[in-house]
Design a protein around this motif. Structure first.
Motif, PDB file in Angstrom:
ATOM      1  N   VAL A  36       1.034  -0.806   0.039  1.00  0.00           N
ATOM      2  CA  VAL A  36       0.216   0.169   0.272  1.00  0.00           C
ATOM      3  C   VAL A  36       0.994   1.096  -0.022  1.00  0.00           C
ATOM      4  O   VAL A  36       2.009   0.832   0.266  1.00  0.00           O
ATOM      5  CB  VAL A  36      -0.782  -0.109   0.996  1.00  0.00           C
ATOM      6  CG1 VAL A  36      -1.649  -1.219   1.243  1.00  0.00           C
ATOM      7  CG2 VAL A  36      -0.200  -0.288   2.215  1.00  0.00           C
ATOM      8  N   LYS A  38       1.714   5.347   0.943  1.00  0.00           N
ATOM      9  CA  LYS A  38       0.782   6.306   2.263  1.00  0.00           C
ATOM     10  C   LYS A  38       1.235   7.225   2.499  1.00  0.00           C
ATOM     11  O   LYS A  38       2.904   7.273   1.883  1.00  0.00           O
ATOM     12  CB  LYS A  38       1.562   5.485   3.983  1.00  0.00           C
ATOM     13  CG  LYS A  38       0.320   3.859   3.906  1.00  0.00           C
ATOM     14  CD  LYS A  38       0.528   3.845   5.180  1.00  0.00           C
ATOM     15  CE  LYS A  38      -0.655   2.680   5.416  1.00  0.00           C
ATOM     16  NZ  LYS A  38      -0.542   1.965   6.571  1.00  0.00           N
ATOM     17  N   GLY A  39       0.790   8.039   2.799  1.00  0.00           N
ATOM     18  CA  GLY A  39       1.809   9.937   2.633  1.00  0.00           C
ATOM     19  C   GLY A  39       0.935  10.726   1.652  1.00  0.00           C
ATOM     20  O   GLY A  39       0.299  10.108   1.067  1.00  0.00           O
ATOM     21  N   ASN A  40       1.078  11.887   1.225  1.00  0.00           N
ATOM     22  CA  ASN A  40       1.530  12.873   0.272  1.00  0.00           C
ATOM     23  C   ASN A  40       2.409  13.023  -0.536  1.00  0.00           C
ATOM     24  O   ASN A  40       3.667  13.164  -0.609  1.00  0.00           O
ATOM     25  CB  ASN A  40       1.220  13.799   0.767  1.00  0.00           C
ATOM     26  CG  ASN A  40      -0.483  13.702   2.206  1.00  0.00           C
ATOM     27  OD1 ASN A  40      -1.523  12.910   1.252  1.00  0.00           O
ATOM     28  ND2 ASN A  40      -0.945  13.706   2.861  1.00  0.00           N
ATOM     29  N   GLU A  49       1.754  -4.423   4.257  1.00  0.00           N
ATOM     30  CA  GLU A  49       0.860  -5.055   4.801  1.00  0.00           C
ATOM     31  C   GLU A  49       1.559  -6.726   5.441  1.00  0.00           C
ATOM     32  O   GLU A  49       0.986  -7.443   4.243  1.00  0.00           O
ATOM     33  CB  GLU A  49      -0.329  -4.029   5.370  1.00  0.00           C
ATOM     34  CG  GLU A  49      -0.287  -3.217   5.201  1.00  0.00           C
ATOM     35  CD  GLU A  49      -1.795  -2.478   5.699  1.00  0.00           C
ATOM     36  OE1 GLU A  49      -2.661  -3.443   3.782  1.00  0.00           O
ATOM     37  OE2 GLU A  49      -1.866  -1.411   5.832  1.00  0.00           O
ATOM     38  N   GLN A  54       3.762  -3.985  10.064  1.00  0.00           N
ATOM     39  CA  GLN A  54       4.359  -3.151   8.397  1.00  0.00           C
ATOM     40  C   GLN A  54       5.383  -2.668   8.347  1.00  0.00           C
ATOM     41  O   GLN A  54       6.652  -2.849   9.353  1.00  0.00           O
ATOM     42  CB  GLN A  54       3.455  -1.956   8.500  1.00  0.00           C
ATOM     43  CG  GLN A  54       1.970  -2.465   8.578  1.00  0.00           C
ATOM     44  CD  GLN A  54       1.462  -0.501   9.285  1.00  0.00           C
ATOM     45  OE1 GLN A  54       1.784   0.222   8.874  1.00  0.00           O
ATOM     46  NE2 GLN A  54       0.218  -0.317   8.797  1.00  0.00           N
ATOM     47  N   ASP A  56       8.366  -0.277   6.211  1.00  0.00           N
ATOM     48  CA  ASP A  56       8.652   0.704   5.078  1.00  0.00           C
ATOM     49  C   ASP A  56       9.526  -0.026   3.978  1.00  0.00           C
ATOM     50  O   ASP A  56      10.616  -1.107   4.236  1.00  0.00           O
ATOM     51  CB  ASP A  56       8.703   1.412   5.612  1.00  0.00           C
ATOM     52  CG  ASP A  56       8.359   2.922   6.280  1.00  0.00           C
ATOM     53  OD1 ASP A  56       7.103   2.635   6.039  1.00  0.00           O
ATOM     54  OD2 ASP A  56       8.745   4.042   6.689  1.00  0.00           O
ATOM     55  N   GLN A  69       0.443  -1.345  -5.822  1.00  0.00           N
ATOM     56  CA  GLN A  69      -0.492  -0.787  -5.120  1.00  0.00           C
ATOM     57  C   GLN A  69      -1.625  -1.488  -4.995  1.00  0.00           C
ATOM     58  O   GLN A  69      -1.984  -2.180  -6.053  1.00  0.00           O
ATOM     59  CB  GLN A  69      -0.407   0.756  -5.860  1.00  0.00           C
ATOM     60  CG  GLN A  69      -1.467   0.881  -4.374  1.00  0.00           C
ATOM     61  CD  GLN A  69      -1.690   3.058  -4.632  1.00  0.00           C
ATOM     62  OE1 GLN A  69      -1.481   3.326  -5.824  1.00  0.00           O
ATOM     63  NE2 GLN A  69      -2.686   2.958  -4.340  1.00  0.00           N
TER      64      GLN A  69
END
Length: 100
Positions: A36, A38-40, A49, A54, A56, A69
């Motif tokens: 997945v 995450k963030g902007n 996951e 989790q 990174d 994704q």
């Protein structure tokens, strides 16, 4: 009573034999899970996951992140930061060597 005690001892010893230590920094591991994002933008992070943990993922291109994704992937990589080192609610980090 003896049979019950023997069964209990055997089940506990089999559980201990199956227990694996948590991966430490520098370990090469293979994980399967859902990728997945995450963030902007421009600070998006790919996160694997895997079960209750989790990770990174480091070393992926933006294109790889977008293509994978929400897919289930298998990742092999080197633990850059273990969960025990992360502390403070930060996820562990994995330097990706291969992903499929």
């Amino acid at each position: 009573m003896r049979a019950l005690l023997l069964a209990l001892c055997l089940s506990v010893s089999s559980l201990l034999a199956c227990a694996q230590p948590a991966p430490q920094a520098g370990d090469v591991i293979t994980l399967e899970g859902r990728l997945v994002l995450k963030g902007n933008e421009p600070f998006v992070v790919a996160v694997l996951e895997s079960g209750e943990r989790q990770w990174d993922l480091r070393g992926l291109t933006r294109q790889q992140m977008q293509d994978l994704q929400s897919r289930t992937v298998t990742v092999t990589g080197t633990v850059a930061r273990s969960a025990s080192e992360a502390g403070g609610g930060m996820p562990a980090q994995l330097q990706v060597q291969s992903i499929r």
